[in-house]
Design an enzyme around this catalytic site. Structure first.
Site, mmCIF file in Angstrom:
data_model
loop_
_atom_site.group_PDB
_atom_site.id
_atom_site.type_symbol
_atom_site.label_atom_id
_atom_site.label_comp_id
_atom_site.label_asym_id
_atom_site.label_seq_id
_atom_site.Cartn_x
_atom_site.Cartn_y
_atom_site.Cartn_z
ATOM 1 N N GLN A 1 -3.524 2.373 15.236
ATOM 2 C CA GLN A 1 -2.422 2.806 14.377
ATOM 3 C C GLN A 1 -1.590 3.908 15.047
ATOM 4 O OE1 GLN A 1 -3.765 4.327 10.604
ATOM 5 N NE2 GLN A 1 -1.717 4.773 9.860
ATOM 6 N N TYR B 1 1.306 5.705 -0.532
ATOM 7 C CA TYR B 1 0.896 6.944 0.160
ATOM 8 C C TYR B 1 1.122 8.064 -0.850
ATOM 9 C CZ TYR B 1 1.016 10.030 4.406
ATOM 10 O OH TYR B 1 0.781 10.963 5.390
ATOM 11 N N ARG C 1 1.629 16.737 12.778
ATOM 12 C CA ARG C 1 2.756 17.625 13.089
ATOM 13 C C ARG C 1 2.316 19.075 12.928
ATOM 14 N NH1 ARG C 1 4.528 13.405 10.122
ATOM 15 N NH2 ARG C 1 4.260 14.555 8.168
ATOM 16 N N GLU D 1 -9.206 3.985 -2.238
ATOM 17 C CA GLU D 1 -7.973 3.810 -2.995
ATOM 18 C C GLU D 1 -8.239 3.120 -4.326
ATOM 19 O OE1 GLU D 1 -4.728 2.150 -0.824
ATOM 20 O OE2 GLU D 1 -5.364 2.985 1.109
ATOM 21 N N ASP E 1 0.849 -1.187 0.000
ATOM 22 C CA ASP E 1 0.000 0.000 0.000
ATOM 23 C C ASP E 1 0.888 1.241 0.000
ATOM 24 O OD1 ASP E 1 -2.423 1.306 -0.052
ATOM 25 O OD2 ASP E 1 -2.623 1.394 2.117
ATOM 26 N N THR F 1 -4.641 6.498 0.078
ATOM 27 C CA THR F 1 -5.873 7.288 0.055
ATOM 28 C C THR F 1 -5.855 8.315 -1.071
ATOM 29 O OG1 THR F 1 -6.016 7.059 2.441
ATOM 30 C CG2 THR F 1 -7.386 8.747 1.426
ATOM 31 N N GLU G 1 -10.301 4.097 3.791
ATOM 32 C CA GLU G 1 -9.467 4.842 2.857
ATOM 33 C C GLU G 1 -9.859 4.431 1.449
ATOM 34 O OE1 GLU G 1 -5.443 5.798 5.424
ATOM 35 O OE2 GLU G 1 -5.333 4.264 3.854
ATOM 36 N N HIS H 1 -3.524 14.144 0.515
ATOM 37 C CA HIS H 1 -3.723 13.289 1.693
ATOM 38 C C HIS H 1 -2.533 13.380 2.642
ATOM 39 C CE1 HIS H 1 -4.826 9.842 4.138
ATOM 40 N NE2 HIS H 1 -3.706 9.211 3.808
ATOM 41 N N LYS I 1 -4.011 -1.754 10.369
ATOM 42 C CA LYS I 1 -4.361 -1.867 8.949
ATOM 43 C C LYS I 1 -4.602 -3.322 8.523
ATOM 44 C CE LYS I 1 -3.427 2.410 7.266
ATOM 45 N NZ LYS I 1 -4.245 3.184 6.315
ATOM 46 N N ARG J 1 -7.636 3.940 13.517
ATOM 47 C CA ARG J 1 -6.730 5.070 13.732
ATOM 48 C C ARG J 1 -6.148 5.112 15.147
ATOM 49 N NH1 ARG J 1 -5.374 6.251 8.634
ATOM 50 N NH2 ARG J 1 -7.164 6.859 7.352
ATOM 51 N N ASP K 1 -9.089 0.457 2.179
ATOM 52 C CA ASP K 1 -8.090 0.073 3.169
ATOM 53 C C ASP K 1 -8.606 0.484 4.541
ATOM 54 O OD1 ASP K 1 -5.672 -0.816 4.254
ATOM 55 O OD2 ASP K 1 -4.783 1.175 4.104
ATOM 56 N N GLU L 1 -9.579 12.600 7.464
ATOM 57 C CA GLU L 1 -9.435 13.922 6.838
ATOM 58 C C GLU L 1 -10.748 14.689 6.836
ATOM 59 O OE1 GLU L 1 -6.894 13.652 3.025
ATOM 60 O OE2 GLU L 1 -7.583 11.621 3.459
ATOM 61 N N THR M 1 -8.778 -5.523 4.256
ATOM 62 C CA THR M 1 -8.723 -4.633 3.099
ATOM 63 C C THR M 1 -9.724 -5.169 2.092
ATOM 64 O OG1 THR M 1 -6.365 -4.188 3.450
ATOM 65 C CG2 THR M 1 -7.272 -3.672 1.282
#
Length: 406
Positions: free
Chosen positions: A237, A126, A140, A198, A124, A341, A196, A131, A250, A234, A230, A355, A254
């Site tokens: 994770q 990113y 952050r 995808e 998978d 995603t 997610e 995203h 995760k 959270r 996916d 999101e 899936t």
């Protein structure tokens, strides 16, 4: 591997013994220029390979008189390589325009659908700038949204192929260690279950260990695309992901569409990538445009909450394949890699609830109720469409899942 017509050159005359012509409803996304592949089970019979046309499934073992399609997965066909894929697509196109043996035609509502491929490895990525930027801002808030490596390579991780399930499979809420407000976790069912949206890419022709693939090798090895959900816990994770990234949050499930759209059906959807800055290293430079103009839709309990645009993806699937093998890693028939995603810059274009609700701080109204993450009994359906070869739009096979209690 012999990519000649060999195993594809059998039983060409059978379609002449015809009795049924399939009528495609107006506006169907499964017209004669689409013809996605799947594995279906007629009532009381063994699974076999079919092609969807309108609201019908064509049994290829019968229509083409070829035992290669009397199989419980697409793998035996896909391993034949791109010349065979194109020959079979041409034969199916001819058959779709003609009358077919009645035994070769099944109404879509009268069959069950299986996982279309026997999956080897699952990776998978990113690959969405929107995203990655959104998640970086959440995780952050006082630092850079993107880590220094993100614009230099398609970031990815190896997932768990054994928990890839076909669309429609119920998803049990996972349990695990959950992040709390202290340095000590607790244990229990995930409270922040997410999706997610995808796009997945199915490897048809594998490559040997020690042989990197370039971006120009993409269409010689990748058979087609299918939608992916996916599922993501959270809270699990967030606690486990430092420093090695996704694991139990995760790997529990899936979901994959039951229908795989061949690359040739997406010829009109191919577009250039958005600008990449800085220019990627030479092994990641695309030789062909493998951006895709595909529009996804996410429906939560029947209400559309997002329409993620795949055309904004920063890294192409050809770059993903090149990066995945640049160290000499092999690929096998049935390997699956997914885009990560798919998201856009606006709230209504984000492909995950993380999101859309900004980590649960900004609820979305679903059927009149304020919601953040998934509850037991919730159903999520991801659909997508793309420009078709005949000027209409094709519909990718949906991916659907309902949450059941832990």
């Amino acid at each position: 591997m012999d990519l000649s017509a060999g195993d594809c050159d059998r039983g060409r005359g059978v379609v002449l013994n015809s009795r049924v012509r399939i009528e495609v409803p107006a506006g169907s996304g499964f017209g004669r220029t689409h013809l996605p592949y799947g594995v279906f089970r007629p009532m009381g019979e063994q699974p076999r390979v079919g092609v969807r046309l309108g609201d019908s499934v064509i049994d290829l073992a019968v229509a083409l008189d070829d035992p290669m399609f009397a199989q419980p997965s697409l793998n035996a066909f896909m391993t034949q390589g791109p010349q065979c894929w194109r020959e079979v697509r041409e034969r199916v196109t001819v058959a779709a325009d003609a009358e077919l043996p009645a035994a070769a035609v099944h109404p879509i509502h009268a069959v069950s659908l299986d996982l279309p491929i026997e999956i080897g490895d699952y990776v998978d990525f990113y690959a969405s700038l929107d995203h990655a930027t959104a998640l970086g801002r959440m995780l952050r808030p006082n630092g850079d949204a993107l880590l220094p490596n993100w614009r230099h390579l398609p970031v990815g991780y190896h997932g768990r192929s054994g928990t890839v399930v076909v669309s429609g499979t119920e998803i049990a809420r996972p349990s695990g260690q959950r992040k709390t407000d202290s340095d000590t976790p607790d244990f229990g069912p995930s409270r922040r279950l997410d999706i997610e949206a995808e796009l997945g890419f199915v490897v048809g022709a594998g490559s040997p260990l020690g042989t990197p693939l370039g971006t120009g090798d993409f269409d010689a090895h990748v058979f087609g695309v299918a939608l992916v959900d996916d599922w993501s816990a959270r809270d699990i994770q967030a606690w486990e992901g430092q420093p090695l990234g996704p694991f139990l949050g995760k790997s529990f499930a899936t979901s994959l569409s039951a229908w795989v759209t061949p690359l040739d059906a997406l010829a009109k959807a191919r577009i250039p990538l958005p600008p990449q800055d800085p220019e990627p290293l030479p092994y990641l430079r695309d030789t062909d445009p493998w951006g895709l103009d595909i529009e996804l839709t996410v429906a939560w309990n029947g209400q559309v909450v997002s329409t993620p645009p795949y055309r904004r993806m920063y890294w192409s699937p050809a770059q993903m394949l090149a990066h995945m093998t640049v160290n000499g890693a092999s690929t096998r028939t049935g390997d699956l890699f997914a885009s990560g995603t798919v998201s856009g810059p606006e709230r209504a274009e984000r492909g995950s609830l993380m999101e859309i609700t900004w980590a649960g701080t900004d609820p979305v109204t679903v059927n009149g109720v304020q919601r953040t993450f998934l509850q037991d009994g919730d159903e999520v359906v991801i659909t997508a469409s793309a420009p078709a070869l005949d000027g209409t739009r094709l519909t990718l096979g949906e991916v659907r899942g309902t949450v059941k209690p832990a």
